[in-house]
Design a protein around this motif. Structure first.
Motif, mmCIF file in Angstrom:
data_model
loop_
_atom_site.group_PDB
_atom_site.id
_atom_site.type_symbol
_atom_site.label_atom_id
_atom_site.label_comp_id
_atom_site.label_asym_id
_atom_site.label_seq_id
_atom_site.Cartn_x
_atom_site.Cartn_y
_atom_site.Cartn_z
ATOM 1 N N THR A 74 42.343 39.465 39.805
ATOM 2 C CA THR A 74 41.284 40.434 40.063
ATOM 3 C C THR A 74 41.119 41.254 38.794
ATOM 4 O O THR A 74 42.074 41.901 38.349
ATOM 5 C CB THR A 74 41.636 41.350 41.244
ATOM 6 O OG1 THR A 74 41.844 40.558 42.412
ATOM 7 C CG2 THR A 74 40.514 42.351 41.498
ATOM 8 N N GLY A 115 43.457 43.976 34.802
ATOM 9 C CA GLY A 115 43.411 43.560 36.190
ATOM 10 C C GLY A 115 44.794 43.345 36.752
ATOM 11 O O GLY A 115 45.782 43.871 36.233
ATOM 12 N N GLY A 159 38.801 43.898 36.055
ATOM 13 C CA GLY A 159 37.799 44.924 35.884
ATOM 14 C C GLY A 159 36.729 44.482 34.897
ATOM 15 O O GLY A 159 36.670 43.325 34.487
ATOM 16 N N GLN A 160 35.905 45.423 34.479
ATOM 17 C CA GLN A 160 34.825 45.111 33.552
ATOM 18 C C GLN A 160 35.370 44.850 32.148
ATOM 19 O O GLN A 160 36.278 45.541 31.692
ATOM 20 C CB GLN A 160 33.822 46.262 33.508
ATOM 21 C CG GLN A 160 32.989 46.384 34.768
ATOM 22 C CD GLN A 160 32.167 45.136 35.021
ATOM 23 O OE1 GLN A 160 31.428 44.679 34.153
ATOM 24 N NE2 GLN A 160 32.314 44.582 36.215
ATOM 25 N N ALA A 218 33.399 38.223 35.998
ATOM 26 C CA ALA A 218 33.558 38.034 37.441
ATOM 27 C C ALA A 218 34.701 38.905 37.947
ATOM 28 O O ALA A 218 35.690 39.122 37.247
ATOM 29 C CB ALA A 218 33.840 36.567 37.749
ATOM 30 N N ASP A 219 34.562 39.413 39.169
ATOM 31 C CA ASP A 219 35.611 40.256 39.755
ATOM 32 C C ASP A 219 36.890 39.464 40.010
ATOM 33 O O ASP A 219 37.992 40.014 39.941
ATOM 34 C CB ASP A 219 35.123 40.872 41.071
ATOM 35 C CG ASP A 219 33.987 41.859 40.861
ATOM 36 O OD1 ASP A 219 33.867 42.377 39.729
ATOM 37 O OD2 ASP A 219 33.223 42.090 41.805
ATOM 38 N N GLU A 220 36.736 38.175 40.309
ATOM 39 C CA GLU A 220 37.889 37.336 40.622
ATOM 40 C C GLU A 220 37.837 36.053 39.812
ATOM 41 O O GLU A 220 36.780 35.423 39.697
ATOM 42 C CB GLU A 220 37.925 37.015 42.118
ATOM 43 C CG GLU A 220 39.197 36.330 42.574
ATOM 44 C CD GLU A 220 39.242 36.173 44.078
ATOM 45 O OE1 GLU A 220 39.693 37.113 44.766
ATOM 46 O OE2 GLU A 220 38.827 35.107 44.568
ATOM 47 N N ALA A 265 39.845 42.457 29.572
ATOM 48 C CA ALA A 265 39.621 43.056 30.892
ATOM 49 C C ALA A 265 40.968 43.260 31.558
ATOM 50 O O ALA A 265 41.781 42.326 31.619
ATOM 51 C CB ALA A 265 38.734 42.168 31.755
#
Length: 227
Positions: A58, A45, A60-61, A8-10, A43
């Motif tokens: 937040t 972020g 990333g992939q 998820a992005d967030e 990930a």
């Protein structure tokens, strides 16, 4: 920090992870972070918000972590008195061990473990994963009789009476390391493991404590092979 599921992005964190980021590390909005899912993925972020309601990240992939060893090591260690198993789990996790199996053996002073203590060992593994920069949290399996221990790949059993060494041990694939209790494994227990395909090895002329032997074996297998 440990995030149950990446992708998820967030992500909103609450509880211990949020407390660690907000109150211990004192991270503010904009701080860079790296999350891991406990299954080998990370990930990158940043912190989007941090308040008493939680910490919003937040991300990333997700990508496979480069901190995990090529050699998949299981430490099968006899039940030990006091808090010695916590030290074994903590330090072996830092070295890169993938999982732990607790063994009931003939000479062990301890023959069982409460569910609460097992959960504590799992938390120790999570904390050591976070501290060491790993992304895979080792699982701690409940106690099982030594006679029922199974493995895939190679298996080494520490025995001060053995003449073999770790020379030629695997540097990739799967490897199970078996160590005994304070009184050591019985000769018949070692012989039974060898009969099933394990290799008995010595750790040198000095007698190691029961909580030192698994750490020494893991270090030789994972660090000696450049893992």
């Amino acid at each position: 920090m440990l995030v149950p599921e990446l992708g998820a992005d967030e992500v909103v964190l609450r509880g211990p992870e949020a407390h660690h980021l907000r109150d211990v590390l004192r991270l503010k909005a904009g701080a860079l972070v790296e999350a891991f899912d406990g299954n080998g993925n990370v990930a990158a972020g940043s912190v989007a918000a941090a308040d008493q309601g939680g910490v919003v990240l937040t991300l990333g992939q997700p990508q496979p972590s480069e901190a995990e060893a090529q050699l998949d090591v299981t430490v099968a260690v006899a039940l030990l008195k006091g808090d010695k198993l916590a030290d074994v789990v903590r330090q072996c996790t830092e070295l890169g061990v993938m999982r732990f199996v607790l063994l009931v053996t003939r000479h062990a002073d301890v023959t069982d473990m409460s569910h609460a203590k097992l959960l504590r060992l799992q938390r120790v593994a999570e904390e050591a994963t976070r501290q060491s920069g790993r992304a895979r949290v080792p699982q701690v399996a409940p106690p099982t009789p030594l006679a029922t221990l199974s493995w895939s790949g190679a298996a080494l059993v520490a025995d001060p009476r053995a003449t073999g060494t770790l020379t030629g041990a695997a540097t990739a694939g799967r490897l199970t390391l078996v160590t005994g209790p304070e009184g050591g494994l019985a000769t018949s227990e070692v012989e039974a493991l060898v009969a099933r395909g394990a290799r008995a090895v010595t750790l040198g002329p000095r007698i190691l404590r029961a909580e030192t032997a698994p750490l020494a074996l893991a270090a030789l297998a994972l660090l000696g092979g450049g893992q």
